[in-house]
Design an enzyme around this catalytic site. Structure first.
Site, PDB file in Angstrom:
ATOM      1  CG  ASN A 213      19.968 -33.107  54.803  1.00 41.68           C
ATOM      2  OD1 ASN A 213      19.660 -33.022  55.981  1.00 41.68           O
ATOM      3  ND2 ASN A 213      19.232 -32.584  53.857  1.00 41.68           N
ATOM      4  CG  ASP A 214      20.627 -30.313  51.508  1.00 40.96           C
ATOM      5  OD1 ASP A 214      20.757 -31.538  51.443  1.00 40.96           O
ATOM      6  OD2 ASP A 214      19.594 -29.715  51.155  1.00 40.96           O
TER       7      ASP A 214
ATOM      8  CD  GLU B   3      15.717 -32.049  46.376  1.00 40.28           C
ATOM      9  OE1 GLU B   3      14.916 -32.064  47.312  1.00 40.28           O
ATOM     10  OE2 GLU B   3      16.605 -32.902  46.228  1.00 40.28           O
TER      11      GLU B   3
ATOM     12  CG  ASP C  68      16.476 -26.264  48.234  1.00 38.75           C
ATOM     13  OD1 ASP C  68      16.076 -26.199  49.419  1.00 38.75           O
ATOM     14  OD2 ASP C  68      16.492 -27.326  47.579  1.00 38.75           O
TER      15      ASP C  68
HETATM   16  N1  DQQ Z   1      17.303 -31.120  51.442  1.00 33.55           N
HETATM   17  C1  DQQ Z   1      16.628 -30.032  52.093  1.00 33.55           C
HETATM   18  C2  DQQ Z   1      15.830 -29.360  51.021  1.00 33.55           C
HETATM   19  C3  DQQ Z   1      16.565 -29.741  49.793  1.00 33.55           C
HETATM   20  C4  DQQ Z   1      16.976 -31.152  50.038  1.00 33.55           C
HETATM   21  C5  DQQ Z   1      15.837 -30.588  53.250  1.00 33.55           C
HETATM   22  C6  DQQ Z   1      18.108 -31.614  49.174  1.00 33.55           C
HETATM   23  O1  DQQ Z   1      15.756 -27.967  51.215  1.00 33.55           O
HETATM   24  O2  DQQ Z   1      15.791 -29.590  48.633  1.00 33.55           O
HETATM   25  O3  DQQ Z   1      16.693 -31.108  54.210  1.00 33.55           O
HETATM   26  O4  DQQ Z   1      18.839 -32.645  49.760  1.00 33.55           O
END
Ligand code: DQQ
Length: 458
Positions: free
Chosen positions: A35-36, A215, A161
């Protein structure tokens, strides 16, 4: 088109006939869930990209790792072993998103969210073990972590974050952490002399009621009169910059941004327009948790984001992976100073092969022209249309200000005076399956408005 990823496992996956959805342009790990984007940077001329990764399967798992890849050009990637894994009481339940800061003297710090042994979100510091290692492989988590504990009044699930830090003229580093209280989105502001001891400012940088958890905040300057990038620590408006605060709204799964003025003395950011669900977004597609960085080698600001796809869990399991990164884009302030402009980085040229051109065609209403010579699944398209008699364009309903609404209220099947016109991609022979990427032109307050939409319903 060539495959941008260079490891053997990646090439094998890309070549496998059962992997028709592997991409050629977008960053993907060899396998499993991503993901991020985390801590992207250019350090000593090498690009480093970290990302949220579940190394054990193609679905999200709270015990996230930070995977790490390096590249000379943001196109060809070598995948390294994970930079952070959940091993300590302050991150044992997950190493979540965070950011890198390159300090004067070329030192490096990384700040990230840990899910601690009591399932509370806290902020942790890590430094590089060996600054001479060009791959930046070994990171040491600070023994005194967390360096920022959960504020008393905040829910343990709502504090995460950390941004890239910036240095203000008082010699203190600043950073933001995303949060919420009673549905008010919050960007908490902290300052520190040494990255270890952090003090929360008397008031957050910004709060907006009704927006829920913020986020992956991103806070950076942009030049008022140049498309070049600005280092994150150029903070004073008198230097000719405005600031951008981007936040991901968890409740809506969308990235919004505000342009405004940051005053380092007063410790506040005044957006020119209040954040609402109709204000500026970085992208109207599947695009979330974006993070930008200043590329000092090419003097530009680059942004990447998680493209979360629309596949089901069963699809992800069948593919063995889930998630892409958006193609890196340069980002700057439009001349009108009211919005950001973005364009794929120039390195995209390295991926261009098999140019097919299709010119000087007259598009009559309802006409279709098949573009021969490319497969439908991946192409980088440059397109220009000439339109006559634009003064006849329809007036846009003045209540429609959100581009996404304009597109959904006028899907590809609805005929207008100027539109829809554009492309049908991923089309089956009988066109029962297709993705329309189309334009419409309207008039509004004596000016023209062009919207670009896509219709994935077929
Ligand atoms: N994904 C992370 C978090 C964030 C979120 C967890 C946003 O730190 O807030 O995988 O997609």
């Amino acid at each position: 088109m060539s495959n941008p990823n260079s490891t053997t496992s990646e090439s094998l996956l890309a070549a496998a006939p059962e992997q028709p959805y592997r991409t050629a342009f977008h960053f993907q790990p060899p396998q499993n869930w991503m993901n991020d984007p985390n801590g992207p940077m250019c350090y000593n001329g090498v690009y480093h990209f970290f990302y949220q990764h579940n190394p054990f399967g193609p679905l999200f798992n709270k015990r996230m790792h930070w995977a790490h890849s390096v590249s000379p050009d943001l196109i060809n990637w070598t995948h390294l072993h994970s930079a952070f894994t959940p091993t300590d009481p302050f991150d044992i339940n997950g190493c979540w998103s965070g950011s890198a800061t390159i300090l004067p003297g070329n030192k490096l710090v990384m700040l990230y969210t840990g899910i601690d042994s009591e399932n509370r979100q806290v902020q942790n510091l890590a430094v590089l073990k060996d600054l001479s290692d060009p791959y930046l492989k070994e990171w040491v988590k600070h023994a005194g972590n967390p360096v920022i504990d959960l504020p008393e009044e905040i829910n343990p699930d709502d504090f995460r974050d950390p941004t890239t830090t910036w240095l203000a003229e008082d010699g203190k580093w600043r950073l933001l952490v995303g949060s919420q209280k009673d549905k008010t989105g919050i960007a908490f502001l902290y300052h520190s002399d040494d990255f270890v001891n952090w003090t929360q400012s008397d008031s957050p940088l910004l709060t907006v009621p009704g927006t829920g958890v913020w986020e992956c905040p991103d806070f950076f300057p942009v030049w008022i009169d140049s498309t070049k990038g600005v280092d994150t620590s150029v903070v004073n408006p008198s230097n000719g910059v405005k600031h951008v605060l981007k936040v991901g709204l968890q409740d809506h799964f969308k990235d919004y941004y505000m342009i405004g003025t940051y005053s380092p003395e007063k410790e506040h950011f005044v957006p020119e327009e209040e954040l609402t669900l109709s204000t500026l977004r970085l992208d109207y597609g599947m695009y979330y948790a974006s993070k930008s960085f200043y590329d000092s080698v090419k003097n530009r600001r680059i942004i990447m984001a998680w493209v979360h796809e629309s596949d089901s869990e069963a699809d992800a399991i069948a593919k063995g992976w889930s998630g892409l990164q958006s193609f890196p884009r340069s980002l700057w302030l439009d001349e009108n100073q009211k919005q950001l402009l973005q364009w794929p980085i120039e390195e995209i040229e390295m991926l261009h092969e098999n140019e097919v051109s299709f010119r000087d065609k007259k598009l009559e209403g309802g006409s279709l022209h098949e573009i021969q010579g490319i497969t439908a699944s991946q192409a980088d398209v440059t397109i220009s249309f000439k339109l006559a008699n634009l003064e006849e364009a329809e007036e846009l309903d003045p209540s429609l200000v959100d581009p996404q609404l304009i597109c959904t209220e006028n899907d590809a099947s609805k005929k207008g005076k100027f539109g829809p016109f554009g492309l049908l991609a991923l089309a089956s022979n009988d066109l029962t399956e297709q993705t329309a990427i189309f334009f419409r032109v309207f008039r509004k307050n004596g000016r023209y408005v062009v919207v670009m939409c896509s219709d994935q319903s077929r």
